[in-house]
Design an enzyme around this catalytic site. Structure first.
Site, PDB file in Angstrom:
ATOM      1  N   CYS A   1      58.927  -3.333   9.274  1.00 43.76           N
ATOM      2  CA  CYS A   1      59.390  -4.035   8.090  1.00 43.76           C
ATOM      3  C   CYS A   1      59.712  -3.008   7.010  1.00 43.76           C
ATOM      4  CB  CYS A   1      58.371  -5.051   7.598  1.00 43.76           C
ATOM      5  SG  CYS A   1      57.136  -4.399   6.480  1.00 43.76           S
TER       6      CYS A   1
ATOM      7  N   CYS B   1      56.926  -1.239   5.311  1.00 44.47           N
ATOM      8  CA  CYS B   1      56.240  -0.231   6.125  1.00 44.47           C
ATOM      9  C   CYS B   1      57.043   1.064   6.150  1.00 44.47           C
ATOM     10  CB  CYS B   1      56.004  -0.747   7.536  1.00 44.47           C
ATOM     11  SG  CYS B   1      54.588  -1.837   7.615  1.00 44.47           S
TER      12      CYS B   1
ATOM     13  N   CYS C   1      52.953  -3.685  10.292  1.00 43.95           N
ATOM     14  CA  CYS C   1      51.993  -4.445   9.495  1.00 43.95           C
ATOM     15  C   CYS C   1      51.883  -5.878  10.008  1.00 43.95           C
ATOM     16  CB  CYS C   1      52.346  -4.400   8.024  1.00 43.95           C
ATOM     17  SG  CYS C   1      53.771  -5.357   7.601  1.00 43.95           S
TER      18      CYS C   1
ATOM     19  N   ASP D   1      -1.060 -17.503 -13.061  1.00 45.84           N
ATOM     20  CA  ASP D   1      -1.519 -18.340 -11.953  1.00 45.84           C
ATOM     21  C   ASP D   1      -1.045 -19.768 -12.169  1.00 45.84           C
ATOM     22  OD1 ASP D   1      -2.758 -16.263 -10.696  1.00 45.84           O
ATOM     23  OD2 ASP D   1      -4.722 -16.662 -11.579  1.00 45.84           O
TER      24      ASP D   1
END
Ligand SMILES: *[C@@H]1O[C@H](CO)[C@@H](O)[C@H](O)[C@H]1NC(C)=O
Ligand SMILES: *[C@@H]1O[C@H](CO)[C@@H](O)[C@H](O)[C@H]1NC(C)=O
Length: 504
Positions: A22, A25, A93, A319
């Site tokens: 592409c 790329c 890709c 506590d």
């Protein structure tokens, strides 16, 4: 936008285009690092690339005249079609970075969860086989590169992930109309069609792939990258097509995870109840008390922040049967994945009031959003503070008010406390010296009085009063020369002893 390409990029661009890469790329392999170049529509980039490589013919003909290198082993489908539009599969890709529809899908997901955030961080997970394809593509241009004496290295190639974010983050921000490091969107792409791309690596480099407990596949990205570094080019080329074959389909719609980074809040709580633990009280997985301080507060905080969960911490704890009076015990909460993160003072006050009104057992004050650091500072500062207590004491021996007078004169009494029997199951056995700074008394009747104490933090008050079978020495039984027991205990927390945060 002009593409910042140089003459030397031409052969690479030509080679990759004809292999069905592409356009984006191609830019990556030409090491184009200007983000704006990638953000143009794919067709536009493609057109500019074609003009650049100077072929007046269309790409199709470029492909037809392309000849296979003689030594290419696996058959390459020559009917490669160039990815022309967003969403076409691409050799390398194969997600084409962004299908524009995928951006709006992600934006939609974010919107539907109604997050409040200032900045956005995109994290992208791409399938591991992408590394294999990338490597194959690199080998495809490498020869060319070396022959032409170009100083190009595999590491110079712009990473798919990076380029993807350049394109995607911008588009997302546009879709979400102007938001920007507290919000993270994770996008995970899968491409089952090409999952098998990695498999030959296991035979080529058996050491690289070890099964791990929590991973579904041995072909993790790290393992694949390691294998690609290890195996010689020739081995790779014998077993994997170069350039990689073009997939027929794009990536599947990604898995999208939204995560807002934690928000931290802090405040102080009072506890007015003698049957409420601070945190859920579980014994062998069974619940002992129906609620807890933590839960009474969290219920309202979580719904106000629309958070997925929380971590509670406090400066010490009392506590279950001890009340916490005075200005209250400092606490903080980490709110996990909150959808809402901004609160005005008034809204914070409103939230505080909601909590105050929801139960008689607790109240909160000074509620505010704090930094992560403030939360850890609170935990650190715990030990060296003094605390005030009021204990209701019973004496076996009958007493008169004068019998208690000597207690007022005792200052800085050091008591040695062997780990109390009642906490021995969770604390190591040790003798801890603790200081009782001062004491005073209020006589009630011949068998009862109130004992007020200021002590070093961490002193076990109950044990000081009843002696814990002589494990705490000296103790009140010894001082009064009578059996004594503790009936009630309140801890009084004073604001000035904890420099943690101011009030709102
Ligand atoms: C907070 O809670 C989450 C989920 O319950 C947990 O994974 C995380 O480790 C906790 N963090 C801290 C600092 O306790
Ligand atoms: C909540 O209760 C605390 C403790 O009594 C008090 O200081 C605070 O002002 C109350 N806040 C609101 C908003 O009701």
């Amino acid at each position: 936008v002009m593409l910042p390409l140089k003459e030397k990029d031409k052969p690479i661009a030509r080679k990759l285009l004809t292999a069905g890469c592409c356009a984006r790329c191609v830019l990556r392999f030409c090491c184009v690092s200007t983000q704006a170049s990638y953000r143009q529509p794919l067709q536009e980039i493609l057109k500019k690339l074609q003009d650049f490589i100077g072929d007046s013919e269309n790409v199709k003909s470029v492909i037809e005249t392309h000849e296979d290198p003689p030594n290419k082993r696996p058959k390459l489908d020559r009917s490669v079609t160039l990815p022309q539009s967003e969403g076409d599969a691409s050799t390398v890709c194969f997600i084409n970075f962004v299908k524009f529809s995928c951006v709006s899908q992600i934006a939609q997901t974010i919107k539907s969860e109604d997050y409040q955030f200032d900045t956005l961080v995109l994290s992208v997970s791409l399938p591991a086989q992408l590394c294999v394809r990338e490597h194959s593509c690199w080998l495809h241009v490498k020869k060319e590169v070396r022959e032409k004496g170009l100083a190009l290295d595999k590491d110079d190639v712009i990473q798919v992930k990076e380029a993807f974010k350049w394109v995607m983050q911008n588009l997302l921000l546009k879709e979400l109309s102007g938001v920007a490091s507290t919000f993270e969107v994770g996008v995970e792409f899968n491409h089952p069609d090409t999952d098998a791309d990695c498999h030959f690596l296991a035979a080529a480099c058996p050491d690289c792939f070890k099964p791990t407990k929590n991973k579904q596949s041995v072909f993790t990205r790290m393992a694949v990258i390691k294998a690609l570094e290890k195996i010689p080019d020739a081995t790779f080329l014998r077993q994997y097509p170069c350039p990689p074959a073009q997939p027929t389909r794009c990536c599947y719609l990604p898995d999208i995870q939204c995560l807002h980074l934690s928000v931290f809040i802090a405040g102080r709580y009072n506890k007015f109840c003698r049957s409420l633990p601070q945190t859920p009280w579980l014994i062998d997985g069974e619940r002992r008390m129906e609620s807890s301080v933590e839960e009474l507060i969290a219920e309202h905080v979580l719904s106000a922040f629309r958070a997925a969960g929380f971590n509670f911490s406090s400066s010490g704890r009392e506590d279950v049967d001890v009340r916490t009076l005075g200005t209250g015990r400092p606490f903080a909460m980490e709110l996990l994945n909150p959808h809402r993160s901004r609160f005005s003072r008034a809204e914070m006050k409103q939230l505080q009031e909601t909590i105050n009104k929801s139960s008689e057992k607790i109240r909160v004050r000074d509620l505010q959003i704090v930094s992560r650091e403030a939360m850890s500072r609170m935990k650190e500062g715990e030990e060296d503070k003094s605390k005030s207590y009021t204990a209701l004491v019973w004496t076996h021996k009958s007493i008169q008010e004068e019998d208690l007078a000597f207690i007022h004169n005792i200052k800085d009494l050091v008591v040695d406390q062997k780990t109390p029997l009642r906490v021995l199951h969770r604390r190591a056995l040790a003798v801890r010296p603790r200081v009782i700074h001062s004491m005073s008394t209020r006589f009630l009747d011949s068998h009862h009085f109130y004992l007020e104490l200021k002590t070093q933090a961490g002193t076990y008050i109950k044990e000081f009063v009843h002696g814990d079978f002589g494990r705490t020495k000296p103790n009140m039984c010894q001082l009064l020369n009578s059996d004594t027991d503790i009936l009630e205990l309140d801890v009084e927390v004073r604001k000035m002893c904890i420099v943690f945060f101011g009030s709102i």
